[in-house]
Write a protein that holds these residues in place. Structure first.
Motif, short mmCIF file in Angstrom:
data_model
loop_
_atom_site.label_atom_id
_atom_site.label_comp_id
_atom_site.label_asym_id
_atom_site.label_seq_id
_atom_site.Cartn_x
_atom_site.Cartn_y
_atom_site.Cartn_z
N GLY A 2 0.80 -1.22 0.00
CA GLY A 2 0.00 0.00 0.00
C GLY A 2 0.83 1.27 0.00
N SER A 3 2.01 1.21 0.63
CA SER A 3 2.87 2.40 0.68
C SER A 3 3.54 2.70 -0.66
CB SER A 3 3.94 2.22 1.76
OG SER A 3 4.89 1.24 1.38
N LEU A 4 3.62 1.69 -1.50
CA LEU A 4 4.29 1.85 -2.80
C LEU A 4 3.34 2.02 -3.96
CD1 LEU A 4 7.01 -0.97 -2.46
CD2 LEU A 4 7.34 1.50 -2.12
N ALA A 5 2.16 1.40 -3.88
CA ALA A 5 1.25 1.34 -5.02
C ALA A 5 0.48 2.63 -5.21
CB ALA A 5 0.28 0.18 -4.85
N ALA A 6 -0.06 2.79 -6.42
CA ALA A 6 -0.89 3.95 -6.73
C ALA A 6 -2.24 3.85 -6.05
CB ALA A 6 -1.05 4.06 -8.25
N SER A 7 -2.99 4.94 -6.08
CA SER A 7 -4.31 4.99 -5.46
C SER A 7 -5.23 3.92 -6.06
CB SER A 7 -4.92 6.37 -5.66
OG SER A 7 -6.23 6.42 -5.17
N GLY A 8 -5.95 3.22 -5.21
CA GLY A 8 -6.90 2.21 -5.66
C GLY A 8 -6.34 0.80 -5.65
N PHE A 9 -5.00 0.68 -5.61
CA PHE A 9 -4.39 -0.65 -5.63
C PHE A 9 -4.62 -1.41 -4.33
CE2 PHE A 9 -1.27 -1.24 -9.24
CZ PHE A 9 -1.81 -0.24 -10.03
N LEU A 10 -4.51 -0.69 -3.22
CA LEU A 10 -4.63 -1.37 -1.93
C LEU A 10 -6.03 -1.96 -1.76
CD1 LEU A 10 -3.20 -2.17 0.63
CD2 LEU A 10 -3.91 -0.01 1.66
N GLU A 11 -7.03 -1.24 -2.22
CA GLU A 11 -8.40 -1.75 -2.13
C GLU A 11 -8.53 -3.07 -2.89
OE1 GLU A 11 -12.99 -0.39 -3.26
OE2 GLU A 11 -11.30 0.99 -3.50
N ARG A 12 -7.92 -3.14 -4.07
CA ARG A 12 -7.98 -4.38 -4.85
C ARG A 12 -7.14 -5.47 -4.21
NH1 ARG A 12 -8.78 -8.36 -6.38
NH2 ARG A 12 -9.28 -9.22 -8.43
N PHE A 13 -6.02 -5.09 -3.61
CA PHE A 13 -5.17 -6.04 -2.90
C PHE A 13 -5.94 -6.66 -1.75
CE2 PHE A 13 -2.10 -7.30 0.29
CZ PHE A 13 -1.07 -7.88 -0.43
N ASP A 14 -6.72 -5.84 -1.05
CA ASP A 14 -7.48 -6.34 0.09
C ASP A 14 -8.52 -7.38 -0.32
OD1 ASP A 14 -6.12 -4.91 1.99
OD2 ASP A 14 -7.52 -3.23 2.02
N VAL A 15 -9.07 -7.24 -1.52
CA VAL A 15 -10.02 -8.24 -2.01
C VAL A 15 -9.32 -9.60 -2.13
CG1 VAL A 15 -11.46 -8.93 -3.97
CG2 VAL A 15 -11.43 -6.53 -3.23
N ALA A 16 -8.13 -9.59 -2.71
CA ALA A 16 -7.36 -10.83 -2.84
C ALA A 16 -6.96 -11.37 -1.47
CB ALA A 16 -6.13 -10.59 -3.71
N LEU A 17 -6.55 -10.48 -0.59
CA LEU A 17 -6.11 -10.90 0.74
C LEU A 17 -7.27 -11.50 1.53
CD1 LEU A 17 -3.78 -11.03 2.75
CD2 LEU A 17 -4.37 -8.71 3.48
N ASP A 18 -8.43 -10.87 1.48
CA ASP A 18 -9.60 -11.40 2.19
C ASP A 18 -10.00 -12.77 1.67
OD1 ASP A 18 -9.69 -9.11 3.68
OD2 ASP A 18 -11.29 -8.16 2.53
N ALA A 19 -9.81 -12.99 0.37
CA ALA A 19 -10.17 -14.28 -0.21
C ALA A 19 -9.29 -15.42 0.30
CB ALA A 19 -10.07 -14.21 -1.74
N MET A 20 -8.13 -15.09 0.83
CA MET A 20 -7.22 -16.13 1.29
C MET A 20 -7.77 -16.91 2.48
SD MET A 20 -5.00 -15.96 -0.96
CE MET A 20 -3.95 -17.24 -0.31
N ASP A 21 -8.76 -16.34 3.18
CA ASP A 21 -9.40 -17.07 4.28
C ASP A 21 -10.10 -18.32 3.77
OD1 ASP A 21 -8.55 -15.20 6.12
OD2 ASP A 21 -10.41 -14.03 6.03
N ARG A 22 -10.43 -18.34 2.47
CA ARG A 22 -11.16 -19.47 1.89
C ARG A 22 -10.27 -20.34 1.01
NH1 ARG A 22 -14.01 -14.86 1.36
NH2 ARG A 22 -13.49 -14.62 -0.85
N VAL A 23 -8.99 -20.01 0.97
CA VAL A 23 -8.06 -20.75 0.11
C VAL A 23 -7.23 -21.73 0.95
CG1 VAL A 23 -6.04 -20.55 -1.39
CG2 VAL A 23 -7.93 -18.94 -1.63
N GLU A 24 -7.35 -22.99 0.61
CA GLU A 24 -6.61 -24.02 1.34
C GLU A 24 -5.54 -24.68 0.49
OE1 GLU A 24 -9.47 -26.72 2.89
OE2 GLU A 24 -10.35 -25.26 4.29
N GLU A 25 -5.61 -24.52 -0.84
CA GLU A 25 -4.61 -25.10 -1.71
C GLU A 25 -4.43 -24.22 -2.95
OE1 GLU A 25 -7.40 -28.38 -3.99
OE2 GLU A 25 -6.35 -28.96 -2.15
N LEU A 26 -3.30 -24.36 -3.60
CA LEU A 26 -2.97 -23.50 -4.73
C LEU A 26 -3.99 -23.58 -5.86
CD1 LEU A 26 0.91 -23.66 -5.22
CD2 LEU A 26 -0.50 -21.60 -5.10
#
Length: 350
Positions: free
Chosen positions: A132-156
């Motif tokens: 978030g400290s490096l990316a442009a505006s709006g990137f962190l919000e999209r990153f958080d979507v991917a990060l939140d999804a990891m709660d449901r990811v158990e395998e690659l």
């Protein structure tokens, strides 16, 4: 704020760098010295004042962005293979330098990178904060979507990433990265799409990609491609996931695609010929009539098919729009190589 001389030099260097096409092969994965060069350039850039980063990313060319994304993907897979967590930071730093969120493969490589980070006990909150400290505006919000999804990811595989094992290349990844490469037309053929096809969410739904082979289909495709290269008959391209389009089989099937447990493909440029053709290596479900598929494929102009057990190898000419020669491709030497490889790697049921 204009970029400093060091940042400007680093950006210019990235814009000039291009990976060899074979370095984008994540199944036949191998070291590339360009990774070290790009890692140094990325570190030069992110070490500067954050205000310079916005100006710096605007100086990235489209080729430079593609190079950064490819670098990040290679670092993620290398981190997975070597358990070196520092490579993940380089990967996410590179992605943070992209000027647009559409450049980033969020659903596959980002989630895959987060999965690898989790297995290596990397602090995901710290990774998020740095991104978030490096990316442009709006990137962190999209990153958080991917990060939140990891709660449901158990395998690659839930990231659209399927690890495969091959010799002599070791572990590689088959990545179903369809939507995220739509902005990179040069890579579309890797996924089996032609330039006239559009890629939409509906298309992806129709494809419904699966990768559940009972054989090591990746090893089979690797062995075939390497054997063609070694024989000097042609030069093979990237190996990647593909789909068996119905038109390859004289529209034998009702739907747009022929179902397969797994399908990989690569393009072969024939030595001293100027022609190219695609080789599909697919495992067909035993309930399907593989011989009928092969017969239908042979009805299509400049195509040949070979069946061995549940495996179908289909060779299909890439259309040529040049009038230099009316001769059809001679598939004979390539069929001989395929027959030998199939005999070595695919057991026939008794």
């Amino acid at each position: 704020m204009a970029p400093s001389a060091r940042v400007f030099s680093a950006i210019h260097n990235i814009n000039q760098q291009v990976y060899d096409i074979r370095s984008l092969d994540f199944i036949r994965f191998r070291d590339d010295p360009l990774d070290v060069v790009l890692a140094a350039r990325v570190r030069d850039i992110v070490a500067e004042d954050a205000r310079e980063l916005d100006a710096a990313r605007q100086d990235l060319s489209s080729d430079g962005v593609d190079t950064l994304v490819a670098f990040a993907e290679r670092q993620i897979l290398t981190s997975h293979r070597t358990a070196e967590s520092a490579l993940l930071q380089d990967a996410f730093d590179a992605l943070a330098l992209c000027p647009n969120t559409s450049h980033i493969p969020w659903e596959t490589w980002v989630k895959g990178g987060l999965f690898v980070a989790r297995t290596l006990d990397v602090d995901l909150d710290e990774l998020r904060e740095r991104f978030g400290s490096l990316a442009a505006s709006g990137f962190l919000e999209r990153f958080d979507v991917a990060l939140d999804a990891m709660d449901r990811v158990e395998e690659l595989s839930q990231c659209g990433v399927f690890p495969v094992s091959t010799t002599p290349y070791g572990e590689g990844w088959v990545v179903f990265d369809i939507l995220n490469t739509a902005h990179r037309p040069d890579f579309m053929s890797v996924l089996g799409f032609r330039s006239s096809q559009s890629v939409t969410p509906a298309t992806v739904t129709e494809i419904a990609p699966t990768h559940s082979p009972t054989l090591n289909i990746a090893q089979l495709a690797v062995s075939l491609a390497d054997a063609i290269d070694a024989a000097g008959y042609g030069e093979t391209s990237v190996l990647d996931h593909d789909n068996l389009v119905g038109s390859l089989f004289d529209n034998l099937t009702d739907g747009p695609y022929v179902a397969a447990n797994a399908c990989l493909s690569f393009v072969t440029d024939i030595t001293d010929d100027g022609r190219s053709f695609t080789i599909y290596v697919a495992e067909i479900d035993p309930e399907d009539d593989i011989d009928a598929l092969a017969d239908a494929a042979a009805l299509v102009e400049e195509q040949v098919a070979l069946v061995h057990g549940p495996v179908l190898v289909l060779m299909s000419a890439v259309p040529s729009f040049e009038d230099e020669s009316d001769e059809e491709i001679d598939f004979t030497p390539f069929l001989s190589v395929a027959e030998e490889i199939l005999g070595e790697h695919v057991p026939l049921s008794s």
